[in-house]
Design a protein around this motif. Sequence first.
Motif, short mmCIF file in Angstrom:
data_model
loop_
_atom_site.label_atom_id
_atom_site.label_comp_id
_atom_site.label_asym_id
_atom_site.label_seq_id
_atom_site.Cartn_x
_atom_site.Cartn_y
_atom_site.Cartn_z
N ARG A 86 61.14 69.47 33.61
CA ARG A 86 61.76 69.48 34.94
C ARG A 86 61.26 68.31 35.78
NH1 ARG A 86 65.96 72.40 34.77
NH2 ARG A 86 65.98 71.82 36.95
N PRO A 87 62.16 67.43 36.23
CA PRO A 87 61.73 66.33 37.10
C PRO A 87 61.22 66.82 38.45
CG PRO A 87 64.13 66.37 36.87
CD PRO A 87 63.57 67.38 35.90
N GLU A 88 61.59 68.05 38.82
CA GLU A 88 61.10 68.61 40.08
C GLU A 88 59.58 68.76 40.09
OE1 GLU A 88 65.23 70.31 39.27
OE2 GLU A 88 63.39 70.05 38.11
N LEU A 89 58.99 68.86 38.92
CA LEU A 89 57.55 68.96 38.83
C LEU A 89 56.88 67.71 39.43
CD1 LEU A 89 55.05 70.49 37.95
CD2 LEU A 89 55.39 69.60 35.64
N LEU A 90 57.50 66.56 39.23
CA LEU A 90 56.96 65.32 39.80
C LEU A 90 57.03 65.36 41.32
CD1 LEU A 90 58.49 62.74 37.31
CD2 LEU A 90 56.23 63.83 37.27
N ASP A 91 58.09 65.95 41.86
CA ASP A 91 58.20 66.11 43.32
C ASP A 91 57.10 67.03 43.84
OD1 ASP A 91 60.51 64.52 43.24
OD2 ASP A 91 61.84 66.26 43.15
N LEU A 92 56.83 68.11 43.11
CA LEU A 92 55.79 69.05 43.51
C LEU A 92 54.43 68.36 43.52
CD1 LEU A 92 54.81 71.94 44.16
CD2 LEU A 92 54.64 72.29 41.69
N GLN A 97 49.92 65.68 46.47
CA GLN A 97 49.12 64.51 46.83
C GLN A 97 49.19 64.23 48.32
OE1 GLN A 97 46.92 62.65 45.24
NE2 GLN A 97 47.16 63.90 43.42
N THR A 98 50.38 64.39 48.90
CA THR A 98 50.54 64.20 50.33
C THR A 98 49.72 65.22 51.10
OG1 THR A 98 52.76 63.30 50.02
CG2 THR A 98 52.24 64.14 52.21
N LEU A 99 49.78 66.47 50.67
CA LEU A 99 49.02 67.53 51.32
C LEU A 99 47.52 67.29 51.19
CD1 LEU A 99 48.99 70.22 52.82
CD2 LEU A 99 49.16 71.36 50.60
N ALA A 102 46.47 64.72 53.59
CA ALA A 102 46.47 65.21 54.96
C ALA A 102 45.28 66.11 55.26
CB ALA A 102 47.77 65.96 55.25
N THR A 103 44.81 66.86 54.25
CA THR A 103 43.70 67.79 54.48
C THR A 103 42.35 67.16 54.21
OG1 THR A 103 43.80 68.66 52.22
CG2 THR A 103 45.11 69.82 53.91
N GLY A 104 42.35 65.95 53.70
CA GLY A 104 41.07 65.30 53.42
C GLY A 104 40.31 66.05 52.35
N SER A 105 39.04 66.31 52.61
CA SER A 105 38.21 66.97 51.60
C SER A 105 38.15 68.48 51.77
CB SER A 105 36.79 66.38 51.67
OG SER A 105 36.23 66.63 52.96
N ALA A 106 38.96 69.04 52.64
CA ALA A 106 38.88 70.49 52.90
C ALA A 106 39.09 71.31 51.64
CB ALA A 106 39.90 70.89 53.97
N VAL A 107 40.07 70.95 50.82
CA VAL A 107 40.32 71.73 49.61
C VAL A 107 39.17 71.57 48.62
CG1 VAL A 107 41.86 71.99 47.63
CG2 VAL A 107 42.82 71.62 49.89
N ALA A 108 38.65 70.37 48.48
CA ALA A 108 37.55 70.15 47.54
C ALA A 108 36.30 70.90 47.97
CB ALA A 108 37.25 68.65 47.43
#
Length: 123
Positions: A86-92, A97-99, A102-108
Amino acid sequence: MTMSGETSAPPRQELVPAAALFHSLSDTTRLAIVQRLAAGEARVVDLTVRLGLAQSTVSAHLACLRDCGLVQGRPEGRQMFYALTRPELLDLLAAAQTLLGATGSAVALCPNFGAEVSGVRGE
């Protein structure tokens, strides 16, 4: 997740497929495989060389991705070439990556799912 003033409710059934999708992508090896396949087809041997992992490990992760409908194999002679379905996987992944940007290191730094918990440090 409970918001203030709300009681705990069972998970919404309609979210189960989305949770399964994200769970299938929650492993760094599977993400690395998807990232490589975004560039085009690859054989297991190509992936083992690229990732520095055993053939059995790569095959197990490919099986997971295949069972989730994200990867398919195309036989050619005695070899199997894997590709994204599914090419939509690349969009996801681009949205992720954009998210992350935007969140910086919060997720890490997340105490439940961050780098310290998963054993991935400094990456």
